[in-house]
Design a protein around this motif. Structure first.
Motif, PDB file in Angstrom:
ATOM      1  N   UNK A 152       0.840  -1.195   0.000  1.00 17.48           N
ATOM      2  CA  UNK A 152       0.000   0.000   0.000  1.00 17.48           C
ATOM      3  C   UNK A 152       0.877   1.248   0.000  1.00 17.48           C
ATOM      4  N   UNK A 153       0.358   2.375  -0.486  1.00 20.46           N
ATOM      5  CA  UNK A 153       1.144   3.619  -0.474  1.00 20.46           C
ATOM      6  C   UNK A 153       1.613   3.952   0.939  1.00 20.46           C
ATOM      7  N   UNK A 154       2.882   4.355   1.052  1.00 16.09           N
ATOM      8  CA  UNK A 154       3.455   4.665   2.360  1.00 16.09           C
ATOM      9  C   UNK A 154       4.647   5.582   2.179  1.00 16.09           C
ATOM     10  N   UNK A 155       4.911   6.346   3.222  1.00 17.60           N
ATOM     11  CA  UNK A 155       6.057   7.263   3.211  1.00 17.60           C
ATOM     12  C   UNK A 155       7.164   6.749   4.117  1.00 17.60           C
ATOM     13  N   UNK A 156       7.174   5.462   4.379  1.00 16.59           N
ATOM     14  CA  UNK A 156       8.061   4.913   5.391  1.00 16.59           C
ATOM     15  C   UNK A 156       9.510   4.794   4.936  1.00 16.59           C
ATOM     16  N   UNK A 157       9.754   4.422   3.676  1.00 14.16           N
ATOM     17  CA  UNK A 157      11.119   4.182   3.205  1.00 14.16           C
ATOM     18  C   UNK A 157      11.313   4.856   1.849  1.00 14.16           C
ATOM     19  N   UNK A 158      12.410   5.611   1.718  1.00  9.70           N
ATOM     20  CA  UNK A 158      12.619   6.419   0.518  1.00  9.70           C
ATOM     21  C   UNK A 158      14.113   6.573   0.288  1.00  9.70           C
ATOM     22  N   UNK A 159      14.547   6.344  -0.937  1.00  7.12           N
ATOM     23  CA  UNK A 159      15.926   6.607  -1.326  1.00  7.12           C
ATOM     24  C   UNK A 159      15.963   8.000  -1.936  1.00  7.12           C
ATOM     25  N   UNK A 160      16.659   8.922  -1.262  1.00  6.71           N
ATOM     26  CA  UNK A 160      16.670  10.320  -1.689  1.00  6.71           C
ATOM     27  C   UNK A 160      18.050  10.702  -2.221  1.00  6.71           C
ATOM     28  N   UNK A 161      18.169  11.936  -2.684  1.00  4.51           N
ATOM     29  CA  UNK A 161      19.371  12.377  -3.393  1.00  4.51           C
ATOM     30  C   UNK A 161      20.633  12.270  -2.555  1.00  4.51           C
ATOM     31  N   UNK A 162      20.524  12.435  -1.244  1.00  5.74           N
ATOM     32  CA  UNK A 162      21.720  12.415  -0.398  1.00  5.74           C
ATOM     33  C   UNK A 162      22.451  11.083  -0.477  1.00  5.74           C
ATOM     34  N   UNK A 163      21.783  10.047  -0.989  1.00  7.87           N
ATOM     35  CA  UNK A 163      22.398   8.730  -1.138  1.00  7.87           C
ATOM     36  C   UNK A 163      23.605   8.763  -2.060  1.00  7.87           C
ATOM     37  N   UNK A 164      23.618   9.729  -3.008  1.00  3.32           N
ATOM     38  CA  UNK A 164      24.703   9.831  -3.998  1.00  3.32           C
ATOM     39  C   UNK A 164      24.950   8.479  -4.667  1.00  3.32           C
ATOM     40  N   UNK A 165      23.875   7.785  -4.959  1.00  5.23           N
ATOM     41  CA  UNK A 165      23.953   6.422  -5.476  1.00  5.23           C
ATOM     42  C   UNK A 165      24.799   6.321  -6.731  1.00  5.23           C
ATOM     43  N   UNK A 166      24.628   7.276  -7.640  1.00  5.95           N
ATOM     44  CA  UNK A 166      25.283   7.182  -8.937  1.00  5.95           C
ATOM     45  C   UNK A 166      26.782   7.447  -8.872  1.00  5.95           C
ATOM     46  N   UNK A 167      27.275   7.865  -7.711  1.00  6.59           N
ATOM     47  CA  UNK A 167      28.715   8.069  -7.548  1.00  6.59           C
ATOM     48  C   UNK A 167      29.422   6.799  -7.081  1.00  6.59           C
ATOM     49  N   UNK A 168      28.673   5.825  -6.620  1.00  2.95           N
ATOM     50  CA  UNK A 168      29.282   4.596  -6.116  1.00  2.95           C
ATOM     51  C   UNK A 168      29.685   3.693  -7.274  1.00  2.95           C
ATOM     52  N   UNK A 169      30.811   3.016  -7.121  1.00  3.21           N
ATOM     53  CA  UNK A 169      31.350   2.192  -8.203  1.00  3.21           C
ATOM     54  C   UNK A 169      30.336   1.167  -8.697  1.00  3.21           C
ATOM     55  N   UNK A 170      29.611   0.548  -7.787  1.00  4.05           N
ATOM     56  CA  UNK A 170      28.683  -0.519  -8.173  1.00  4.05           C
ATOM     57  C   UNK A 170      27.552  -0.002  -9.056  1.00  4.05           C
ATOM     58  N   UNK A 171      27.191   1.282  -8.886  1.00  5.32           N
ATOM     59  CA  UNK A 171      26.047   1.818  -9.612  1.00  5.32           C
ATOM     60  C   UNK A 171      26.444   2.764 -10.755  1.00  5.32           C
ATOM     61  N   UNK A 172      27.733   2.984 -10.935  1.00  2.76           N
ATOM     62  CA  UNK A 172      28.165   3.904 -12.000  1.00  2.76           C
ATOM     63  C   UNK A 172      27.720   3.470 -13.395  1.00  2.76           C
ATOM     64  N   UNK A 173      27.564   2.146 -13.671  1.00  8.30           N
ATOM     65  CA  UNK A 173      27.062   1.767 -14.995  1.00  8.30           C
ATOM     66  C   UNK A 173      25.709   2.391 -15.336  1.00  8.30           C
ATOM     67  N   UNK A 174      24.946   2.790 -14.321  1.00  8.81           N
ATOM     68  CA  UNK A 174      23.649   3.414 -14.586  1.00  8.81           C
ATOM     69  C   UNK A 174      23.799   4.745 -15.325  1.00  8.81           C
ATOM     70  N   UNK A 175      24.934   5.408 -15.138  1.00 11.06           N
ATOM     71  CA  UNK A 175      25.146   6.698 -15.807  1.00 11.06           C
ATOM     72  C   UNK A 175      25.124   6.548 -17.330  1.00 11.06           C
TER      73      UNK A 175
END
Length: 324
Positions: A152-175
């Motif tokens: 159901x819709x919820x505001x409990x868990x959210x990945x936000x910009x501060x994660x800097x996900x795209x800077x991490x080596x594992x996720x750089x292929x997403x760029x």
């Protein structure tokens, strides 16, 4: 309370009027009081100016609808929207993004599901959760976040910009699956503040706040409802701390925040492939209508001063945590 009322009240408490008057006169010429009086006068003038600006804007543009443009040329964008501090939804800027078709929840779970990501968890139980990032941060496998999309819709868990996900080596292929909108955004996406990712289930809410930069908000998949208010509405936004408002955009308490009734809220829905320009200083709130993935850019090709004029925030506040 007037000086006369204060003298009368203290006199009933047994304090001699001449002593009270002497204390009042000393306080009136104290440097701190004189500075505060000067600041209060300037603040009143500023609020009056902003109110005039607000009324004039409503008379000129009575509709609160955010414009929607298709394949807007960069030159026209910078002339009519960026420099004029006006929001706009732009269609057609993401047509060449591999991410539009590749980044499905199933593909992300298969490709990156075991990778750990930092999320904001327990948001539902925290009033104004965006102000408590350190308390709410939690590391979880990406797969755990993606499983929330079926609930159901919820505001409990959210990945936000501060994660800097795209800077991490594992996720750089997403760029490789992103394309900086040509003519709008600097083509180099590898800098620390170039591009950010937002990911969460239906119901996630970023409540009313403003940013210290111009933002190009790109909706990869899912839909979000966005509310916006011009920067000149700030005196009525209950700006209690930093860049954030205390008003709940979903259920404004007008008894507690009566000034909010004066705010001109603009509302727009952004869906897959839509790009929303959020001008610097504009208040905005975003709620995911569906599970949603969004990408934001801040490195515009043209930055004529406006992109940094709010860097220290309204009255010297610090930038929102997710943008540091």
């Amino acid at each position: 309370m007037s000086s006369e009322s204060l003298v009368a009240r203290l006199e009933t408490a047994g304090i001699a009027p001449e002593v009270v008057w002497e204390t009042i006169r000393a306080a009136e010429i104290h440097p701190a009081v004189m500075r505060a009086r000067e600041f209060t006068t300037r603040l009143g003038l500023l609020e009056s100016l902003l109110e005039t600006r607000s009324v004039s804007r409503r008379q000129a543009l009575p509709s609160s609808r955010v414009e929607r443009r298709s394949r807007l040329a960069p030159a026209e964008f910078f002339t009519d929207y960026y420099r004029r501090n006006r929001p706009v939804v732009i269609e057609g800027l993401m047509e060449d993004w591999p991410a539009r078709t590749r980044w499905t929840p199933g593909w992300m779970a298969e490709r990156f599901g075991d990778e750990t990501v930092e999320v904001m968890a327990g948001r539902d139980a925290q009033e104004m959760p965006d102000l408590h990032a350190d308390r709410l941060r939690r590391d979880v496998p990406l797969r755990e976040l993606l499983t929330r999309f079926d609930g159901a819709p919820a505001n409990d868990m959210y990945l936000v910009a501060r994660n800097s996900l795209l800077l991490r080596d594992a996720f750089r292929p997403l760029l490789e699956d992103l394309r900086a909108p040509e003519g709008y955004i600097h083509p180099d996406l590898h800098g620390p503040d170039r591009v950010h990712l937002w990911l969460g289930p239906a119901g996630t809410l970023s409540n009313l706040h403003h940013d210290h930069l111009n933002v190009l908000f790109c909706q990869v998949w899912g839909r979000k409802q966005v509310w916006l208010a011009p920067s000149w509405e700030t005196p009525w936004m209950s700006n209690v701390r930093g860049f954030y408002s205390a008003v709940d955009v979903l259920a404004p308490d007008l008894e507690r925040f009566p000034d909010f009734a004066r705010v001109a809220l603009h509302s727009v829905e952004v869906g897959p492939g839509d790009t929303l320009f959020i001008p610097v200083g504009w208040w905005h709130a975003l709620r995911a209508v569906e599970p949603s993935l969004s990408v934001t850019f801040v490195s515009f090709e043209e930055t004529p001063g406006m992109n940094t004029c709010w860097r220290e925030g309204w009255l010297g506040a610090t930038p929102p945590e997710e943008h540091r």
